[in-house]
Enzyme design. Structure first.
Site, mmCIF file in Angstrom:
data_model
loop_
_atom_site.group_PDB
_atom_site.id
_atom_site.type_symbol
_atom_site.label_atom_id
_atom_site.label_comp_id
_atom_site.label_asym_id
_atom_site.label_seq_id
_atom_site.Cartn_x
_atom_site.Cartn_y
_atom_site.Cartn_z
ATOM 1 N N CYS A 1 12.523 62.824 35.111
ATOM 2 C CA CYS A 1 12.179 64.166 34.631
ATOM 3 C C CYS A 1 13.367 64.823 33.927
ATOM 4 O O CYS A 1 14.521 64.522 34.228
ATOM 5 C CB CYS A 1 11.780 65.047 35.790
ATOM 6 N N ARG B 1 14.868 59.598 28.559
ATOM 7 C CA ARG B 1 14.931 59.411 30.018
ATOM 8 C C ARG B 1 13.633 58.849 30.579
ATOM 9 O O ARG B 1 13.594 58.393 31.708
ATOM 10 C CB ARG B 1 15.209 60.763 30.689
ATOM 11 N N TRP C 1 8.099 62.759 34.954
ATOM 12 C CA TRP C 1 7.920 61.325 35.232
ATOM 13 C C TRP C 1 7.284 61.283 36.602
ATOM 14 O O TRP C 1 7.924 61.609 37.602
ATOM 15 C CB TRP C 1 9.281 60.643 35.227
ATOM 16 N N ASN D 1 13.094 68.916 38.983
ATOM 17 C CA ASN D 1 13.363 67.470 38.976
ATOM 18 C C ASN D 1 13.663 67.063 40.406
ATOM 19 O O ASN D 1 14.302 67.817 41.134
ATOM 20 C CB ASN D 1 14.612 67.150 38.154
ATOM 21 N N GLY D 2 13.264 65.866 40.780
ATOM 22 C CA GLY D 2 13.612 65.382 42.105
ATOM 23 C C GLY D 2 12.425 65.400 43.040
ATOM 24 O O GLY D 2 11.272 65.342 42.604
ATOM 25 N N GLU E 1 22.408 39.400 34.619
ATOM 26 C CA GLU E 1 22.251 40.548 33.723
ATOM 27 C C GLU E 1 21.404 40.176 32.503
ATOM 28 O O GLU E 1 20.572 40.955 32.050
ATOM 29 C CB GLU E 1 23.643 41.070 33.311
ATOM 30 N N LYS F 1 17.971 42.096 31.405
ATOM 31 C CA LYS F 1 17.798 42.720 30.084
ATOM 32 C C LYS F 1 16.508 42.249 29.440
ATOM 33 O O LYS F 1 15.739 43.034 28.912
ATOM 34 C CB LYS F 1 19.013 42.378 29.230
ATOM 35 N N GLU G 1 13.287 43.627 31.376
ATOM 36 C CA GLU G 1 12.984 45.053 31.339
ATOM 37 C C GLU G 1 12.471 45.525 29.986
ATOM 38 O O GLU G 1 11.710 46.487 29.935
ATOM 39 C CB GLU G 1 14.161 45.906 31.827
ATOM 40 N N HIS H 1 18.683 23.118 43.821
ATOM 41 C CA HIS H 1 18.271 23.565 45.158
ATOM 42 C C HIS H 1 16.931 24.319 45.081
ATOM 43 O O HIS H 1 16.558 24.993 46.033
ATOM 44 C CB HIS H 1 19.358 24.443 45.773
ATOM 45 N N LYS I 1 15.483 56.233 32.325
ATOM 46 C CA LYS I 1 16.900 55.975 32.072
ATOM 47 C C LYS I 1 17.748 56.293 33.301
ATOM 48 O O LYS I 1 18.612 55.535 33.682
ATOM 49 C CB LYS I 1 17.361 56.812 30.874
#
Ligand code: M6R
Length: 619
Positions: A2, A28, A84, A110-111, A492, A496, A499, A515, A614
């Site tokens: 948010c 965001r 969001w 927000n939150g 990483e 990338k 996502e 393995h 974000k």
């Protein structure tokens, strides 16, 4: 997640600022948007699901869609929000702002308000009616309740209501009868006040107001503020002295928040890798006098000298940077390091000795899990350090000391240049902790200085990488393998790709292939093999042979000069030669470009992948 923006002043229309501010926060991630503004005496209150542009259109089409005239307002004042969804699905009633039944109190938040059910039940028993499923809606009703039951003015009622809330939140409110004031409150969710000339701005993220002012005040936990065009009066609700009026200057330019000539923020930010390394070493890495100077750690020099163990805590890409940091610090400084996901660390019961230092890594400095991880050790008397990009962010403030990334604003949800900065800084911290005793000290200082130009060289591979991405974009799965420093790098690379392209991808230590993961390999399952020069190259080459024997397509990222790899891999991308410890920085640029072009090839929203935000400000 948010976003909140707001304006109070007479230099411009609050509606214009709010709409543009919300657009600046779009990166965001959000699903609905809304605003409540008092412009030229007219109160506008609009919200809808979908893009901010829809809201803008609604306002333009219904320019006089005011709920009422506010006769006394000479100042333009308003707040806006991008939501969001957390509590309640994506619907117009759930969008913010939320209001009371008289529609004269408007609140954005927000939150998460953890005790909202309890408050809601109490208010319902008092006759209050709710229109949404959100936690935020309790706030305007609660303020209303205290105004009526205590016969209080708005601000005391606002403060009482805020004191009742539990959770993590940033709240902004306007009240129609005080049309020249914005009220804000904060607990564990960021809110910044921009100071202009006879005007103030508010935002959950400085990038929404940097176009207007660089002078900002970061609100602290438990602080509330009454903000008018002339002043921001801040006070603390927990009896602490408010850090009021600590105006700080933001250190980046508005243009850095813009896309410029690039089609996506992600591509722009990948291209900023050389400048990012440069900013991370500027004034710190001095090979001419064989020194590294980390000003941000000066104040804790003595404590640093006593540490015998480091825990790095972070999430997502920052966590993978931390894993590379583990290899770096252990090899260069000889200090044992453990890297823990913040979401695990914060709930773990483990013994922590006084000699342990915790390093939090975060681009945004606002990741709820990482903040909670640091808060967990608040009273342990151990050293808390931060590697943070966003200046003045929560993590930068709740750690004892740290090293800023100075990467500038990162807007694409997929973190790219922040990772580059984090790994550069972890190298610097490792060197700093080694006190010059490591044999790698001088070579690494020199190599760090050469690295921006090598990153530049790597970026020139873009068109080759694009062709590869086009060739492999239809694959359903990918494996990324590497050893030693290139193992976390493989993790990483896989993150990338998944996502932004929604392709299943796994990172794996090359040594672990037999393995288990080797079972997945067939002609439809490509592997990206990170096979750069180093003591373990031969072993990685053997793993590549094993994949080839099972007909798995192989894309190798290797060091210039490795001719043998051509005989094994279907495709090879060569990066410039560098020392093993810094290879992740160059290899990662290739993997970032690969993920980017796969997502472009698939026609996906590169900068705003589905379901992601974000800055992850809720647990
Ligand atoms: O702001 P932070 O570095 O604390 O964020 C941590 C993760 O949420 C973040 O790195 C996330 O994994 C990115 N989307 C990865 O590209």
């Amino acid at each position: 997640m948010c976003g909140i923006v707001g304006y109070v002043g007479k230099n411009e229309s609050s509606t214009d600022f709010v709409i543009n501010g919300l657009k600046a926060l779009e990166y965001r991630g959000y699903d609905s948007a809304g605003l409540a503004t008092i412009d030229k005496g007219k109160l506008k209150y609009l919200k809808d699901v979908g893009r901010v542009a829809n809201l803008d259109k609604l306002i333009k089409n219904n320019g006089d869609n005011a709920l009422k005239e506010i006769g006394s307002a000479k100042i333009s004042c308003g707040i806006g929000h991008t939501r969001w969804a957390t509590h309640g699905s994506v619907t117009k009633p759930n969008a913010h702002p939320h209001t009371n039944s008289a529609s004269d109190i408007f609140v954005v938040c927000n939150g998460i308000i953890e005790n909202y059910q309890e408050i809601r039940e109490k208010l319902v028993s008092e006759g209050y009616k709710f229109k949404s499923e959100t936690d935020t809606e309790v706030i305007p009703h609660l303020i209303d309740f205290y105004m009526k039951s205590k016969k209080a003015d708005f601000y005391p009622a606002f403060k009482t209501a805020i004191s009742d809330l539990r959770g993590a939140y940033a709240v902004a409110a306007v009240y129609a009868d005080n049309p020249e004031t914005i009220y804000v409150a904060r607990l564990s969710s960021p809110i910044v006040i921009g100071v202009g000339d006879q005007e103030h701005f508010i935002a959950s993220d400085p990038s929404a107001l940097i176009h207007k002012t660089k002078k900002v005040i970061f609100l602290n936990d438990y602080e509330v503020a009454q903000i008018t065009a002339k002043e921001a009066k801040i006070e603390s609700l927990d009896g602490a002295k408010a850090a009021a009026q600590q105006v700080v200057e933001l250190d980046y330019e508005a243009e850095e928040s813009e896309m410029g000539k690039y089609p996506h923020f992600m591509l722009k930010e990948i291209h900023e890798a050389p400048a990012t390394i440069q900013s991370a070493i500027r004034g710190r890495v001095k090979p001419a006098i064989n020194t590294i100077k980390l000003g941000g750690l000066e104040s804790v020099k003595q404590q640093l000298g006593l540490i015998d163990r480091i825990i790095i805590t972070a999430c997502g890409t920052s966590y993978y940077a931390g894993l590379i940091g583990e290899y770096l610090i252990e090899e260069i400084a000889g200090v044992p390091v453990e890297v823990q996901l913040s979401s695990e660390f914060k709930y773990r019961n483990e013994p922590l000795s006084r000699g342990t230092a915790v390093i939090a890594i975060s681009q945004s400095g606002e990741t709820a899990d990482t903040i909670a991880a640091i808060k967990k050790v608040e009273d342990y008397g151990i050293l808390k350090l931060g590697i943070v990009n966003a200046v003045g962010s929560t993590l930068a403030r709740i750690t004892d000391a740290g090293v800023y990334c100075h990467a500038g604003p990162e807007q694409s949800v997929a973190s790219t240049k922040a990772f580059i900065a984090q790994v550069t800084i972890l190298t610097e911290i490792a060197l700093h902790l080694s006190n010059g005793k490591s044999k790698l000290y001088s070579p690494l200082l020199k190599e760090l200085v050469d690295l921006p130009s090598k990153a530049e060289e790597t970026l020139k591979l873009e068109s080759d990488i694009k062709k590869l991405a086009q060739k492999y974009a239809k694959a359903r799965d990918f494996l990324f393998i590497g050893r030693n420093y290139l193992y976390p790098c493989a993790l990483e690379g896989a993150l990338k790709l998944k996502e932004i392209s929604y392709i299943h991808a796994e990172g794996c230590s090359a040594g672990e292939m037999k393995h288990g993961p080797l079972a997945m390999i067939d002609e439809n399952f490509p592997t990206i093999a990170l096979a750069c020069n180093g003591p373990l190259l031969e072993k990685t080459m053997s793993n590549i042979e094993e994949i080839k024997a099972r007909k798995g397509p192989i894309i190798a990222i290797s060091t210039e000069g490795n001719e043998k790899i051509k005989t094994l891999a279907d495709d090879v991308i060569y990066v410039p030669k560098t020392v093993e410890q810094l290879q992740p920085l160059l290899v990662t640029i290739v993997m970032q470009l690969f993920a980017y072009f796969v997502a472009v090839e698939k026609g996906l929203n590169v900068d705003r992948p589905r379901n992601l935000a974000k800055s992850v400000t809720v647990e």
